[in-house]
Design an enzyme around this catalytic site. Sequence first.
Site, PDB file in Angstrom:
ATOM      1  N   ASP A 166       0.844  -1.188   0.000  1.00  0.00           N
ATOM      2  CA  ASP A 166       0.000   0.000   0.000  1.00  0.00           C
ATOM      3  C   ASP A 166       0.883   1.242   0.000  1.00  0.00           C
ATOM      4  OD1 ASP A 166      -2.960   0.985   0.493  1.00  0.00           O
ATOM      5  OD2 ASP A 166      -1.697   2.179   1.823  1.00  0.00           O
TER       6      ASP A 166
ATOM      7  N   ASN B 217      -2.734  12.670  -3.404  1.00  0.00           N
ATOM      8  CA  ASN B 217      -3.605  13.065  -4.505  1.00  0.00           C
ATOM      9  C   ASN B 217      -4.236  14.429  -4.247  1.00  0.00           C
ATOM     10  OD1 ASN B 217      -3.712  11.526  -6.808  1.00  0.00           O
ATOM     11  ND2 ASN B 217      -5.293  10.137  -6.085  1.00  0.00           N
TER      12      ASN B 217
ATOM     13  N   HIS C 238      -4.325  14.578  -9.439  1.00  0.00           N
ATOM     14  CA  HIS C 238      -4.422  13.196  -9.911  1.00  0.00           C
ATOM     15  C   HIS C 238      -3.339  12.838 -10.923  1.00  0.00           C
ATOM     16  CE1 HIS C 238      -8.109  12.122  -7.843  1.00  0.00           C
ATOM     17  NE2 HIS C 238      -8.610  13.306  -8.172  1.00  0.00           N
TER      18      HIS C 238
ATOM     19  N   ASP D 145      -1.014   9.660 -10.470  1.00  0.00           N
ATOM     20  CA  ASP D 145      -0.787   8.601 -11.449  1.00  0.00           C
ATOM     21  C   ASP D 145       0.710   8.365 -11.652  1.00  0.00           C
ATOM     22  OD1 ASP D 145      -3.479   8.324 -11.764  1.00  0.00           O
ATOM     23  OD2 ASP D 145      -3.600   9.366 -13.688  1.00  0.00           O
TER      24      ASP D 145
ATOM     25  N   GLU E  30      -4.374   2.276  -4.852  1.00  0.00           N
ATOM     26  CA  GLU E  30      -2.956   2.430  -4.528  1.00  0.00           C
ATOM     27  C   GLU E  30      -2.361   1.157  -3.956  1.00  0.00           C
ATOM     28  OE1 GLU E  30      -5.129   3.964  -0.799  1.00  0.00           O
ATOM     29  OE2 GLU E  30      -5.469   3.761  -2.947  1.00  0.00           O
TER      30      GLU E  30
END
Length: 374
Positions: free
Chosen positions: A235, A243, A248, A252, A279
Amino acid sequence: MVDPHQLFTRLLLQLYGRANAIFAVHCAFASLLAWFLWFELSRPLFFVWSVVVAAGGLWQWLVGRATLRRLANLTVTGGTIVPHVVAAGAGGISFGMTALLFPGLSLATKNLIILTLGVIAATFMPRLAALPSAFAAFLTGITGPLLAALILADEASLQRMIPVVLLMAVSLLFSVRTIHGELLDGVLVHFGLESAAGEDQLTRIPNRRRFDQALELEWRRACRVGAPISLVMVDVDFFKKFNDRYGHQEGDRCLTQVAQALFQSARRITDLVARYGGEEFVVLLNHTARDDAFDLCEKMRIVVEQYAMPHADSPHGHVTISMGGASVFADEKTNPLELVRAADKALYRAKASGRNRVVWYDPAVDGREEMPAA
């Protein structure tokens, strides 16, 4: 359809995944040959031989380290095998040139060198099987000078070794083809290169669907042979905050870099790294018990941390990951989903105990899963 770039990347990782250890093995064999030669060669000739053998090993090591750096930085864009074939050939001929010293050696030493060269060829075969042409160059470098020395030898006993050496070479080449085919099959099964449906479109690593298929397949295979299997849930720490702060697009990019860090750290061609969702990532390690799996996970965690991706909302100031793992001996009476649940419990404990760490499933702490521990 097979992705040739990803396939070539995995083959290079198989070839150079333990570059330092391979260089150490090269030095060990060089030391053994040096012991045979020290008492029978003049010091200048021994020095020249030592330089040649060291140069061959160093060449392979430098090519391997440079390749691993390019893979880590995602800069391998072509599929040329020439540098790897040349480096392997240099490594082989650095050993094979020892046979050209036969005129000045005793018969006992010659026999020891022949035996050692055969062992060297067999030892390096599994790694070089990733690129059969590289092994062919390595084997030619060893057997070419050896066959020349045997043909020119005065001793009839050495000349009788010629068909033995030829048979060994043919057998090793046949074995390399077999191993290479198995490696390719493993890539297709584990990474879904044959189908875009098995690839996560953002990170370009296998997706949840491919992981589910691979887990089922590897579980059945491990049950048949009673082998250990390890599973790790991963994780990205405080990813929602990342984020929210950076947007975003940066999120990414963060996921892509973490995915590649995990992917490049899994050096065996049969190790599976997949995006589990959001994630979260998952690492599936077949024939791997707890200690080896834990060590690999710690290396993965460190690689991500060393990327030093800024993360102002993390107490560490940069992106980190938490990892929870579980290891078992597969059993027909159990379900692979129990392994997933066990790894997920370990991940929960890793996050609850401060994040940026590797935690392994402990039934006494996490609640018992009825599975035989590895």
